[in-house]
Design a protein around this motif. Structure first.
Motif, PDB file in Angstrom:
ATOM      1  N   ILE A  13       0.708  -1.000  -0.214  1.00 16.95           N
ATOM      2  CA  ILE A  13       0.082   0.001   0.150  1.00 16.95           C
ATOM      3  C   ILE A  13       0.743   1.115   0.287  1.00 16.95           C
ATOM      4  CG2 ILE A  13      -2.060   1.336   1.714  1.00 16.95           C
ATOM      5  CD1 ILE A  13      -2.971  -1.335   2.343  1.00 16.95           C
ATOM      6  N   PHE A  14       1.812   1.205   0.659  1.00 14.27           N
ATOM      7  CA  PHE A  14       2.837   2.548   0.651  1.00 14.27           C
ATOM      8  C   PHE A  14       3.872   2.801   0.023  1.00 14.27           C
ATOM      9  CE2 PHE A  14       1.142   2.478   5.060  1.00 14.27           C
ATOM     10  CZ  PHE A  14       1.273   4.161   5.356  1.00 14.27           C
ATOM     11  N   ASP A  40       0.937   4.964  -1.862  1.00 10.13           N
ATOM     12  CA  ASP A  40       0.118   5.613  -0.920  1.00 10.13           C
ATOM     13  C   ASP A  40       0.572   7.175  -1.457  1.00 10.13           C
ATOM     14  OD1 ASP A  40      -1.829   5.508   0.588  1.00 10.13           O
ATOM     15  OD2 ASP A  40      -0.341   6.743   2.082  1.00 10.13           O
ATOM     16  N   SER A  85      -9.961  10.620  -3.342  1.00 10.35           N
ATOM     17  CA  SER A  85      -9.362  10.217  -1.551  1.00 10.35           C
ATOM     18  C   SER A  85     -10.599  10.141  -0.633  1.00 10.35           C
ATOM     19  CB  SER A  85      -8.619  12.234  -1.168  1.00 10.35           C
ATOM     20  OG  SER A  85      -7.626  11.845  -2.048  1.00 10.35           O
ATOM     21  N   SER A 110       6.333   0.558   6.156  1.00  8.33           N
ATOM     22  CA  SER A 110       5.409   1.657   5.568  1.00  8.33           C
ATOM     23  C   SER A 110       6.499   2.798   5.819  1.00  8.33           C
ATOM     24  CB  SER A 110       4.294   2.050   6.847  1.00  8.33           C
ATOM     25  OG  SER A 110       3.752   1.715   7.140  1.00  8.33           O
TER      26      SER A 110
END
Length: 415
Positions: A236-237, A240, A261, A364
């Protein structure tokens, strides 16, 4: 057994109190997200390295302080921990107001996040104490809804305050939120400190710390859930931070970026609600998590193809795609929270929560650097396509694991 009424858990006073504590605390955690960067960039005129340093200070305590303090969390009264960490965070938020420069601000950010890294495992353990076994799925979905809603609305409210006042006023508002949560915590009952049956009183700190690692190694359901979630957070990061340039590639303007968003966030909230309403996933939460990764990856490929002109400028199409991605994304976090609380003995819940959060935070921190490098070398579309393929592989591999057929055992309680 007769099906539970959806979200009837709110009939329980202690859960309601803890719910509002989480709302106020989580809102405070995210309210200053824009204000800190505004203070660094606009008030002080510093460069991007200062913003990057602030991000590191926001993640580092979850990697270091959380795990190291986890034994202490499990040994102590959770109510007192919640009260203490929230009271000090209120003071730190006010300290932001008077920060004379970057180094003091970074120290305050580190202190505030260190307290948050202690607060969250204690809150998780406190929730386990006040929530009956039959309501754990509802509690997990509600907790995820709170996180998703506050992650979206708090920065927006903070941005609105920034438009009307200086960043320091946002920090004062944050302090008020923590103060309100602090006062509310006194309504919680005394929370018993859980101890393992027949555990020697002379066990050392390091032996207790290793006990958490031993549980993760020995429990296939728990370890699989932690690694699926941690790898998913890394993926995800990867992308992101690139939604703004992605919106441009999709043929959308600044307004479209904000709408996408919001669609992603609204989908996440809807997914958490649906997980609380339909509870069939409790029969095999690992399988549910795995299928969610495959579906997320499939839709993410569509996003990557959008960089090559697919549905260029079609805002409605992309609203639907991002809402579905957000909704399916909850297929990871709600079952994960449920597994965490059902597979962990109550006296170890602080340690396991802190360890899993540390792994996710480390992922992350590393992922945005790798994602930026991929985008620089191969273009923006490659970041989303590589992420999509990674999601599909992760889901497929985890579905193929034998332990996906395992169903969480009855909840083990310390005596």
């Amino acid at each position: 057994m007769k099906d539970l009424q959806t979200f009837s858990i709110f009939n329980m006073k202690n859960f309601r109190t803890l719910f509002f504590v989480q709302v106020l605390s989580s809102f405070g955690n995210w309210l200053d997200l824009l204000a800190v960067n505004a203070l660094i960039s606009f008030e002080w005129g510093l460069d991007l390295w200062a913003n990057a340093a602030a991000v590191v200070m926001m993640f580092l305590p979850y990697i270091v302080i959380g795990p190291l303090s986890s034994v202490w969390i499990d040994r102590r009264d959770k109510k007192k921990i919640l009260i203490m960490t929230t009271f000090v965070r209120a003071g730190v938020a006010v300290g932001y107001f008077f920060a004379p420069g970057l180094w003091v601000l970074l120290l305050l950010i580190f202190l505030k996040t260190s307290l948050a890294s202690i607060f969250e495992p204690a809150r998780q353990a406190a929730a386990r104490s006040v929530v009956p076994d039959a309501y754990l799925a509802e509690a997990s979905s509600i907790s995820q809804m709170v996180l998703n809603v506050t992650k979206i609305t708090a920065p927006l409210v903070g941005g609105g305050l920034l438009a009307a006042a200086r960043p320091q006023m946002v920090f004062m508002a944050e302090g008020v939120l923590y103060a309100a949560a602090f006062l509310l915590m006194f309504c919680l009952p005394a929370l018993e400190v859980m101890k393992e049956k027949d555990q020697p009183t002379s066990v050392s700190y390091w032996e207790e710390l290793k006990e958490g690692f031993s549980l993760i190694r020995s429990n296939r359901i728990l370890s699989t859930a932690i690694w699926i979630t941690s790898i998913s957070m890394f993926i995800i990061f990867l992308y992101d931070s690139f939604f703004a340039p992605l919106s441009l590639s999709l043929g959308l303007d600044k307004t479209g970026y904000g709408v996408l968003s919001s669609a992603l966030g609204a989908g996440s909230v809807a997914g958490a609600f649906l997980c609380g309403f339909f509870k069939k996933w409790k029969q095999n939460p690992l399988l549910f998590m795995s299928i969610g990764r495959v579906i997320s990856g499939t839709f993410m490929i569509v996003v990557g193809m959008g960089c090559y002109g697919l549905a260029h400028g079609n805002l409605l199409f992309w609203i639907v795609i991002f809402a579905v991605i957000g909704c399916v994304g909850t297929a990871l976090f709600v079952p994960y929270g449920y597994i965490l609380t059902t597979e962990t003995p109550q006296h170890l819940l602080g340690r396991i929560t802190a360890f899993s959060t540390a792994v996710q935070s480390a992922a992350s921190l590393l992922a945005p650097i790798i994602g930026a490098s991929l985008g620089h070398w191969f273009g923006l579309a490659s970041v989303f396509i590589i992420s999509a393929i990674s999601f599909i592989l992760l889901g497929s591999i985890s579905m193929g694991r034998r332990d996906r057929f395992l169903v969480p055992k009855p909840i083990r309680k310390a005596e």
